[in-house]
Every structure is written in C-alpha cells, then in structure tokens.
Design an enzyme around this catalytic site. Structure first.
Site, short mmCIF file in Angstrom:
data_model
loop_
_atom_site.label_atom_id
_atom_site.label_comp_id
_atom_site.label_asym_id
_atom_site.label_seq_id
_atom_site.Cartn_x
_atom_site.Cartn_y
_atom_site.Cartn_z
CG ASP A 25 -2.29 0.64 0.90
OD1 ASP A 25 -2.27 1.83 0.53
OD2 ASP A 25 -3.33 -0.01 1.04
CG HIS B 76 -1.06 1.57 -3.33
ND1 HIS B 76 -2.31 1.37 -2.78
CD2 HIS B 76 -0.75 0.42 -3.99
CE1 HIS B 76 -2.73 0.16 -3.09
NE2 HIS B 76 -1.81 -0.44 -3.81
#
Length: 400
Positions: free
Chosen positions: A224, A247
């Site tokens: 993430d 991310h």
C-alpha cells in the site's frame, strides 16, 4: 587523610549489597548510569509458543518507574509476543526500548484489543531502536483484510511527544506497519519496512493529527502507500525515502470522517519511487467533510516506471455517489519531478467542482514514457494552475 581499612570494607560491602539488590529486581548496572531492564529477568523465553508480552510489559513498567534514564532490552533471539502496551507517563527522563532480537506477533488477530500489536501511548521521550526485527506475521492474517475492520498495526505512537524510532526493520505487518497519531516532535528514520507488493492495507507509515513529524532516510516496500499523511497534520517532513513496490507517497485520504481537521504544511522531498502504482498523490473522498489542505510540496522526486506520477484525485472511492469533495486544496507545488511514467496520463489534476483547487504549481516536470507507453499527456479539471520551467509532458493550463 587515610580512610581506615574497616571503613573501606563497609563501603565495599554496601556497594555489593546495592548491586545484588538491583540484580534481584531485574536491574543491571550501567557505566553511563542508565538503568537496564532485560526482559529475561522478567520471565521472557525464546520458546516458539511462549507469549512474551507480559515479560516485555513488566520490564517496561519497571523502566518507566526508574528515576533516571532507563532502557528495556529485548536481547538477541526469537520472541513471540501478543499485544504489548508501553504506557506512560514515566518518571524516567528518557526510556529506550532496545530491540536487538526478532519479535514475532501472535498470529491470532482476535487477541488484539487496541488495534495495535505494539502501542506506545501517553508518554514522552521514548526511543525505539536496537537493530532488531519486528515481524507482524501478516501472511497468516491478510486473508481477513476487508478494508472495513483494520488488522492490527505493528507499532502505534499515540499521544506521544519528543520521541524516536530508528535502526529497526519492520516485516509483514498485519495492517499498517507504523502509525503516528495525536503526537508531536516525532522522528522516524533509518527504518526498513517490507511486505509483499500484493499484501493489503500494509502502509509503511501513516500519520494522523500530528505536529512536527519527520520521516526520513528509510527504505519502504509494501502493498500500500509507502507513506500516507492523513488529516490534522501540521509541519510534516518526508525526505530521502526509497519507495516501491507500493502505492507511492500520498497526502490523504482526506474527508472520510465528519470530524476531520485541516492539514497544513507537508514537504516531501528527495525521494525515489520505483514501480509504484502512484507517485506524488493527493487524494480526498468524494462526499466529504469541509476541511482544507494547504501548503503541500512534492520536490526533487525521481519516478522510475511509476503509474500516475503526479496526481490529485478528489473523487476517490466515487463509485457509490456523485457528490463532490468539500476538501479545499490550495498552494500545492510539484517541483523537479523527473523520471518515467508507466501510464499515458502522467499528470492528472482531478479536483472538485464544489471547491476547485487553487495555487497548483508545476515546475520543472520532466517525465518520459516507460517502455512503449506514450506519448505522455496531462489532464486537468477544476484547478487553477501555475506552470514554470520545463513541462514534459506539456502542463495543463487553468481548467476552472
């Protein structure tokens, strides 16, 4: 004047007795006058199924009550532990937790009651260090991740001041690896944070409602955001981070809850992102609370094969409603962003029509296609932009 032999003997015996007393009570002498509390003296064992949480907590409580500087030592070896809470306030001026060994989390997520595996709360002047490994054993629990009920965070600082975490390795957290909330003057540096690229909701560092936090000189590779900066933060510095997979580095999510606070003063600089799904990103929820996000700088960022290198997304999670975000973004600067984009739209400013973005500066943007991607373009809606220096791809004009 010479000290009589009998007096010298009494002094020596007193010293021996004091040392014995300290040893019996789990305290080791230290030439620097720092009291040392080894978890072995509080019942810790390296047996695979033995839960060392209580031994660690007992060592912390003893250190916390110490009148001078104190150190909790988790020595070399493998130590399984369930929920650990380092709570204050403490009498000790500075309390250090030195993790030399390998901490492994209890893999049963139902045993964690506070949302954290290791919680540091309501205490100042704490240092976590030691060169050891904090292993969340997330591979056993990621199957339960649903985005609604978060899995335990490996380390939370809550209501903490003037504290540090450095020279540690975080591996495979169940949820976020590190979260800092409601705290001030926090330094996180020289950390290595790793989890598989497909591990869900395993942000490296997440910040909420803090003042003066520095996240620097670390390597973060997760499933993430490498670093995510939520609402209520002021004066945040993120610098010299190597990020990927993951991310990217994100300001957001903002506007999800009704009681969120304004964000102001975030500087992200001298970072390298490789193979991430996003780069420099600001994101807000669609139907949001009315708050502001201002004075945000992404500067001197190297992008290597990054999708969405520069992105403002004010329609995050917009599949269920068309209501516009009410998070007002202003004075956001993207300066000296270079490298390669894995998507054709390298610059996307997708702002809210309810509160358009203002003062969005793009300066010295030099992005090239990664592989066969391209040609690169920019997209813009509801943003007042300022373009300076190099613009590759051509920067978007005002799109109010």
């Amino acid at each position: 004047m010479a000290i009589p032999a009998g007096t010298r003997l009494i002094v020596q015996l007193l010293g021996i007795c004091i040392a014995c007393f300290l040893s019996i009570n789990g305290v080791e002498s230290n030439p620097s006058s720092e009291a040392v509390f080894d978890i072995f003296n509080y019942g810790a064992k390296t047996e695979p199924k033995f839960d060392n949480a209580q031994a660690i907590i007992k060592a912390w409580k003893a250190a916390c009550e110490s009148s001078g500087p104190a150190k909790v030592v988790i020595p070399a070896g493998d130590f399984m532990a369930g929920e650990v809470v380092f709570s204050g306030p403490c009498k000790a001026h500075t309390t250090t937790v030195e993790i030399q060994g390998h901490l492994l989390a209890n893999i049963d997520p139902s045993t964690y009651t506070s949302g954290a595996w290791i919680m540091v709360q309501r205490v100042d002047n704490v240092v976590l260090t030691g060169g050891g490994i904090i292993n969340g054993e997330g591979k056993y629990d990621w199957k339960y991740a649903d985005g609604v009920s978060p899995l335990p965070v490996s380390l939370i600082f809550q209501e903490v001041g003037n504290s540090k975490a450095h020279n540690l390795k975080f591996v495979d957290s169940m949820g976020f690896h590190i979260e800092v909330m409601d705290s001030h003057e926090i330094d996180l540096f020289n950390l290595t944070i790793t989890a598989p690229g497909d591990s869900p909701y395993t942000d490296g560092v997440h910040l909420t409602n803090n003042i003066n936090v520095n996240v620097t000189d670390s390597v973060i590779a997760t499933g993430d955001d490498c670093v995510s900066i939520g609402h209520g933060n002021q004066n945040i510095v993120v610098a010299r981070i190597t990020c990927g997979p993951g991310h990217g580095i994100c300001v957001g999510n903002l506007g999800k809850q009704a009681d969120e606070k304004d964000l102001k003063g975030v500087t992200i600089s001298n970072c390298t992102l490789t193979g991430t799904t996003n780069g420099a990103r600001i994101k807000t929820y669609h139907d949001s609370a009315q708050i502001t996000a201002s004075d945000i700088v992404f500067q001197d960022i190297q992008m290597n094969n990054v999708q969405n290198p520069i992105m403002i997304d004010q329609h995050y999670n917009s599949t269920t409603t068309t209501a516009q975000s009410k998070v007002k973004i202003s004075n956001a600067r993207f300066v000296n962003i270079k490298g390669s984009s894995a998507s054709a739209v390298a610059v996307s400013l997708n702002c809210s029509s309810a509160v358009p973005c203002e003062g969005i500066e793009l300066a010295d943007i030099d992005l090239k296609p990664a592989g066969s991607t391209g040609p690169l373009t920019s997209a813009c809606s509801n943003a007042k932009t300022v373009l300076k220096g190099t613009q590759s791809p051509p920067g978007p004009a005002n799109c109010l």
